[in-house]
Write a protein that holds these residues in place. Structure first.
Motif, PDB file in Angstrom:
ATOM      1  N   LYS A 125      22.042 -10.289 -15.311  1.00  0.00           N
ATOM      2  CA  LYS A 125      23.599 -10.105 -15.225  1.00  0.00           C
ATOM      3  C   LYS A 125      24.146 -11.470 -14.607  1.00  0.00           C
ATOM      4  CE  LYS A 125      26.693  -7.170 -14.407  1.00  0.00           C
ATOM      5  NZ  LYS A 125      27.737  -7.853 -15.419  1.00  0.00           N
ATOM      6  N   ILE A 126      23.689 -12.380 -13.834  1.00  0.00           N
ATOM      7  CA  ILE A 126      24.307 -13.503 -13.368  1.00  0.00           C
ATOM      8  C   ILE A 126      24.529 -14.447 -14.484  1.00  0.00           C
ATOM      9  CG2 ILE A 126      24.186 -15.429 -11.787  1.00  0.00           C
ATOM     10  CD1 ILE A 126      22.076 -13.449 -10.206  1.00  0.00           C
ATOM     11  N   ARG A 127      23.259 -14.496 -15.248  1.00  0.00           N
ATOM     12  CA  ARG A 127      23.142 -15.714 -16.251  1.00  0.00           C
ATOM     13  C   ARG A 127      24.282 -15.034 -17.533  1.00  0.00           C
ATOM     14  NH1 ARG A 127      17.379 -15.805 -15.635  1.00  0.00           N
ATOM     15  NH2 ARG A 127      17.241 -14.445 -17.463  1.00  0.00           N
ATOM     16  N   GLU A 128      24.119 -13.726 -17.522  1.00  0.00           N
ATOM     17  CA  GLU A 128      24.980 -13.222 -18.584  1.00  0.00           C
ATOM     18  C   GLU A 128      26.612 -13.477 -18.385  1.00  0.00           C
ATOM     19  OE1 GLU A 128      25.943  -8.916 -20.593  1.00  0.00           O
ATOM     20  OE2 GLU A 128      25.573  -8.967 -18.343  1.00  0.00           O
ATOM     21  N   ASP A 129      26.896 -13.415 -17.225  1.00  0.00           N
ATOM     22  CA  ASP A 129      28.176 -13.785 -16.748  1.00  0.00           C
ATOM     23  C   ASP A 129      28.679 -15.011 -17.169  1.00  0.00           C
ATOM     24  OD1 ASP A 129      28.351 -12.045 -13.852  1.00  0.00           O
ATOM     25  OD2 ASP A 129      28.774 -11.427 -16.002  1.00  0.00           O
ATOM     26  N   SER A 130      27.854 -16.272 -16.827  1.00  0.00           N
ATOM     27  CA  SER A 130      28.239 -17.411 -17.394  1.00  0.00           C
ATOM     28  C   SER A 130      28.167 -17.656 -18.823  1.00  0.00           C
ATOM     29  CB  SER A 130      27.436 -18.512 -16.489  1.00  0.00           C
ATOM     30  OG  SER A 130      26.303 -18.948 -17.215  1.00  0.00           O
ATOM     31  N   ILE A 131      27.013 -16.906 -19.510  1.00  0.00           N
ATOM     32  CA  ILE A 131      26.713 -17.342 -20.946  1.00  0.00           C
ATOM     33  C   ILE A 131      28.087 -16.604 -21.566  1.00  0.00           C
ATOM     34  CG2 ILE A 131      25.413 -16.316 -22.716  1.00  0.00           C
ATOM     35  CD1 ILE A 131      22.953 -16.732 -21.132  1.00  0.00           C
ATOM     36  N   PHE A 132      28.318 -15.262 -20.993  1.00  0.00           N
ATOM     37  CA  PHE A 132      29.559 -14.597 -21.599  1.00  0.00           C
ATOM     38  C   PHE A 132      30.865 -15.587 -21.642  1.00  0.00           C
ATOM     39  CE2 PHE A 132      33.294 -12.075 -21.756  1.00  0.00           C
ATOM     40  CZ  PHE A 132      32.945 -10.996 -22.762  1.00  0.00           C
ATOM     41  N   ARG A 133      31.100 -16.185 -20.490  1.00  0.00           N
ATOM     42  CA  ARG A 133      32.321 -16.987 -20.566  1.00  0.00           C
ATOM     43  C   ARG A 133      32.215 -18.191 -20.995  1.00  0.00           C
ATOM     44  NH1 ARG A 133      32.717 -21.251 -17.431  1.00  0.00           N
ATOM     45  NH2 ARG A 133      31.020 -20.608 -16.198  1.00  0.00           N
ATOM     46  N   LYS A 134      31.178 -18.718 -21.392  1.00  0.00           N
ATOM     47  CA  LYS A 134      30.824 -20.097 -22.252  1.00  0.00           C
ATOM     48  C   LYS A 134      31.003 -19.544 -23.709  1.00  0.00           C
ATOM     49  CE  LYS A 134      28.026 -22.652 -19.042  1.00  0.00           C
ATOM     50  NZ  LYS A 134      26.766 -23.061 -19.004  1.00  0.00           N
ATOM     51  N   SER A 135      30.486 -18.344 -23.992  1.00  0.00           N
ATOM     52  CA  SER A 135      30.581 -17.864 -25.526  1.00  0.00           C
ATOM     53  C   SER A 135      31.922 -17.877 -25.787  1.00  0.00           C
ATOM     54  CB  SER A 135      29.584 -16.736 -25.504  1.00  0.00           C
ATOM     55  OG  SER A 135      28.163 -17.067 -25.354  1.00  0.00           O
ATOM     56  N   PHE A 136      32.698 -17.024 -24.933  1.00  0.00           N
ATOM     57  CA  PHE A 136      34.029 -16.531 -24.968  1.00  0.00           C
ATOM     58  C   PHE A 136      34.859 -17.846 -25.143  1.00  0.00           C
ATOM     59  CE2 PHE A 136      38.469 -15.713 -23.705  1.00  0.00           C
ATOM     60  CZ  PHE A 136      38.752 -14.560 -24.506  1.00  0.00           C
ATOM     61  N   GLU A 137      34.623 -19.027 -24.315  1.00  0.00           N
ATOM     62  CA  GLU A 137      35.633 -20.164 -24.713  1.00  0.00           C
ATOM     63  C   GLU A 137      35.207 -20.844 -25.994  1.00  0.00           C
ATOM     64  OE1 GLU A 137      35.557 -21.326 -19.993  1.00  0.00           O
ATOM     65  OE2 GLU A 137      34.370 -22.401 -21.167  1.00  0.00           O
TER      66      GLU A 137
END
Ligand SMILES: Nc1ncnc2c1ncn2[C@@H]1O[C@H](COP(=O)(O)OP(=O)(O)OP(=O)(O)O)[C@@H](O)[C@H]1O
Ligand SMILES: [Mg+2]
Length: 256
Positions: A125-137
């Motif tokens: 979950k935690i990693r997903e959040d940062s991975i999600f954000r970077k992927s979105f950017e």
């Protein structure tokens, strides 16, 4: 300027066919370099040899000043060294969404296994959040942020090509190899692609592209290398290559 890549004497044989015959090329940091040549000239084979899809039959590849170990030359190790690529035939996870495609590709950079991302393991979950954000950017940068929940297979062809580039960028490359990124794109999409490639270079990523769209090649490239029948036939700045007789002949009168 520092050399990112120096290829010398690169040779690849397939049974009786010499697909690459002592090919030389070099790329400096921050350049946009194009590799051109008629169909079957050996362009994709150069990328396949660089990225460990094929083991070269002979030659040397220096990357960031050091020779690559061609005995242990496999795609995932090459990707870890910072060489990312797209494919001439688009390779996406067609049943995943746009953002999932980028997220799984960032596994390499995030030191998270591909399976971790797929299987939702502990800590995901935690990693997903940062991975999600970077992927979105990244998708914002590439111009696909309004389609993050679309299935990759539902994207238009030009958008799928861009998503492939986003996936390659998600691995945080030093050197980005693009195999015919403009193939199948219309004139407007190609113009956008040229801007995108310049923006990628401005982020400090060196770009090496194979392309048949000569207008694009001549407008975007710092230097161009030309192959024919697996051999170097010319190289130089676009204006030199454009008027090279061997190049004109190789394209059989096609206007370069
Ligand atoms: N795995 C393979 N086995 C046998 N021959 C191969 C293999 N891969 C490539 N070749 C041959 O090597 C030569 C160079 O192919 P390559 O795909 O590198 O050309 P290319 O310059 O990328 O052409 P195109 O512009 O059509 O994509 C061709 O004759 C091709 O048939
Ligand atoms: Mg090819």
């Amino acid at each position: 300027m520092a050399k990112i890549l120096e290829v010398s004497g690169l040779t690849k044989r397939f049974a009786g066919l010499v697909a690459l015959d002592k090919v030389n090329l070099d790329i400096e940091k921050g350049e946009i370099i194009s590799l051109i040549g008629p169909n079957g000239a050996g362009k994709t084979t150069v990328f396949n040899c660089l990225t460990g899809v094929y083991k070269p039959t002979g030659g040397l590849i220096n990357y960031l000043g050091k020779p690559l170990d061609l005995k242990h030359h496999v795609p995932h190790l090459v990707a870890k060294l910072g060489i990312a690529r797209t494919f001439q035939n688009i390779r996406l996870f067609s049943n995943m969404t746009v953002i999932e495609n980028v997220m799984v590709s960032s596994a390499l950079r995030e030191k998270t296994s591909f399976l971790d991302i797929i299987l939702h393991v502990k800590g995901f979950k935690i990693r997903e959040d940062s991975i999600f954000r970077k992927s979105f950017e990244l998708l914002q940068f590439i111009g696909l942020s309004d389609k993050i929940y679309h299935l990759a297979s539902n994207l238009a062809y030009g958008e799928q090509r861009k998503l492939e580039i986003a996936r390659a960028l998600a691995t945080a490359p030093v050197l980005l190899l693009l195999d015919e990124p403009a193939a199948g794109m219309n004139a407007i999409e190609t113009k956008d692609l040229i801007t995108l490639i310049r923006n990628i270079r401005d982020k400090g990523i060196t770009v090496f592209l194979i392309e048949h769209d000569m207008k694009m090649v001549m407008s975007i490239s710092d230097r161009v290398f030309v192959l024919n029948y697996g051999k170097n036939i010319a190289s130089g700045v676009p204006s030199q290559v454009q008027k090279n007789e061997l190049v004109i002949e190789a394209y059989l009168g096609e206007k370069v």
